[in-house]
Write an enzyme that holds these catalytic residues in place. Structure first.
Site, PDB file in Angstrom:
ATOM      1  CB  VAL A 101      -0.909   0.016   1.252  1.00  0.00           C
ATOM      2  CG1 VAL A 101      -1.750   1.298   1.302  1.00  0.00           C
ATOM      3  CG2 VAL A 101      -1.810  -1.216   1.284  1.00  0.00           C
ATOM      4  CB  CYS A 102       1.029   4.123   0.688  1.00  0.00           C
ATOM      5  SG  CYS A 102       1.422   5.864   0.891  1.00  0.00           S
ATOM      6  CB  THR A 103       5.847   5.021  -0.032  1.00  0.00           C
ATOM      7  OG1 THR A 103       5.565   5.031   1.369  1.00  0.00           O
ATOM      8  CG2 THR A 103       5.438   6.366  -0.613  1.00  0.00           C
ATOM      9  N   GLY A 151      -2.459   2.502  -4.254  1.00  0.00           N
ATOM     10  CA  GLY A 151      -1.958   3.878  -4.240  1.00  0.00           C
ATOM     11  C   GLY A 151      -1.820   4.409  -2.818  1.00  0.00           C
TER      12      GLY A 151
END
Lengths: 227, 227
Positions: A101-103, A151
């Site tokens: 998830v995310c970075t 994202g």
């Protein structure tokens, strides 16, 4: 009946907690799923004012069905932590799905797991993915074979439903969705740089400008060691 | 510059963690906000496999700008815990906004704070609100004067943006939204009983049927003591 599936979420200092608490809530409400949150040495993680305790030690985990790596401002420091990255690599080899998830996708990248793969990332960090040989994709959820990436931050909830549907079926995901009343109604339309008012986008970018160059150089160094 | 605003989130055994981790992530990224998560005696709270430690003791807190009470399967037990409810009442008196997410509104109700007020709640628990003199509202976010309540679990994120906009302004909320990339794209449309497939709704209702009668009687008893 399917047998118990194990989802391992490795966390680290500077993790963004909603990156994993969102998916964790959905996973932990799904019958037949065991969710294990782990940190180096099983040590508590304090982040943004919340302290997560009673964590597992990744060294005690031999395998998982899903590896789910969350992001956060500390993601590149985590990517430089060799024992941590080795645990990610080792667990990824056993997993049916390797996810982030995310970075968190930058951590997968630093572990060498995204070469030639399409991946999602937080919009403001997405430009770092190519350093690790990954192909950035602006979709909220990106699936490339057995790699599923979400994202920025809140994408983790949409991501969790996608992972549950992949592991089980659409119905199991929909039961979790209704139980957790996930019918979002954001009061504003500022969640993406393309839809946010210009002044809001500029404000957020200005806030990030300070760390932008440092983190690009840090990611380059990590990528150089990977080659 | 506005002065520091304090948001207090009291949690308890059986809290649904995403009810507060969602809002917490948004609040804690907002400049000028101090978020304090508290539990009886400051004791750690283990819920759904996550342990939250380093919590404040509500007895040590004299005032707050926003009181935000999350929900969870333990909400009625929390509502029967007198010292806990007394702390809720005491802090509510000092707050500019008295708020809840999910079945947290039943705790506000049990504290006598919702008489004649419209309030949101998790869809499957909403019928308990009238026991406490509240008027159930199926909207995702309900604002009645200084009382702001959110619907089930994930409504807490939409709720958080509404609270940030009320405390500061729309721009501050939009900055948080873009930073946390809140542009939801649920892969299914099963988040509300009205939109979920019939089989899904029936499955979730059947899962809940077992506790339905017990919790109605428990809520009746709490309400009777309140009168």
């Amino acid at each position: 009946m399917t047998s118990q599936r194990r989802i391992v979420i490795p966390i680290y200092p500077g993790v963004t907690h909603l990156d994993f608490t969102g998916p964790h809530q959905f996973f932990s409400r799904t019958p037949g799923v065991e969710v294990v949150v782990a940190s180096a040495g099983g040590r508590p993680i304090e982040t943004q004012g919340l302290t997560f305790a009673n964590l597992a030690d990744p060294d005690d985990l031999t395998a998982c069905d899903v590896l789910c790596v969350p992001g956060g401002m500390g993601c590149l420091d985590a990517a430089e932590d060799e024992p941590f990255i080795n645990a990610i690599r080792r667990l990824a080899e056993t997993a049916q799905y390797v996810t982030s998830v995310c970075t968190g996708s930058l951590i997968l990248g630093a572990a060498g797991l995204l070469k030639g793969r399409r991946a999602a990332c937080h919009w403001a960090w997405r430009d770092l993915l190519p350093l690790f040989g990954a192909v950035p994709d602006s979709a909220r959820i990106v699936r490339d074979d057995n790699i599923i990436t979400g994202g920025g931050v809140t994408a983790g909830i949409d991501f969790a439903l996608t992972v549950i549907a992949a592991l089980f079926d659409d119905e199991t995901a929909q039961i979790a969705q209704l139980t957790l009343e996930y019918a979002p109604e954001p009061p504003f339309n500022a969640g993406r740089p393309e839809t946010a008012p210009t002044s809001i986008r500029e404000h957020v970018l200005a806030d990030m400008a300070e760390v932008q160059e440092t983190r690009y150089r840090q990611a380059e160094n990590i990528a150089a060691r990977l080659r």
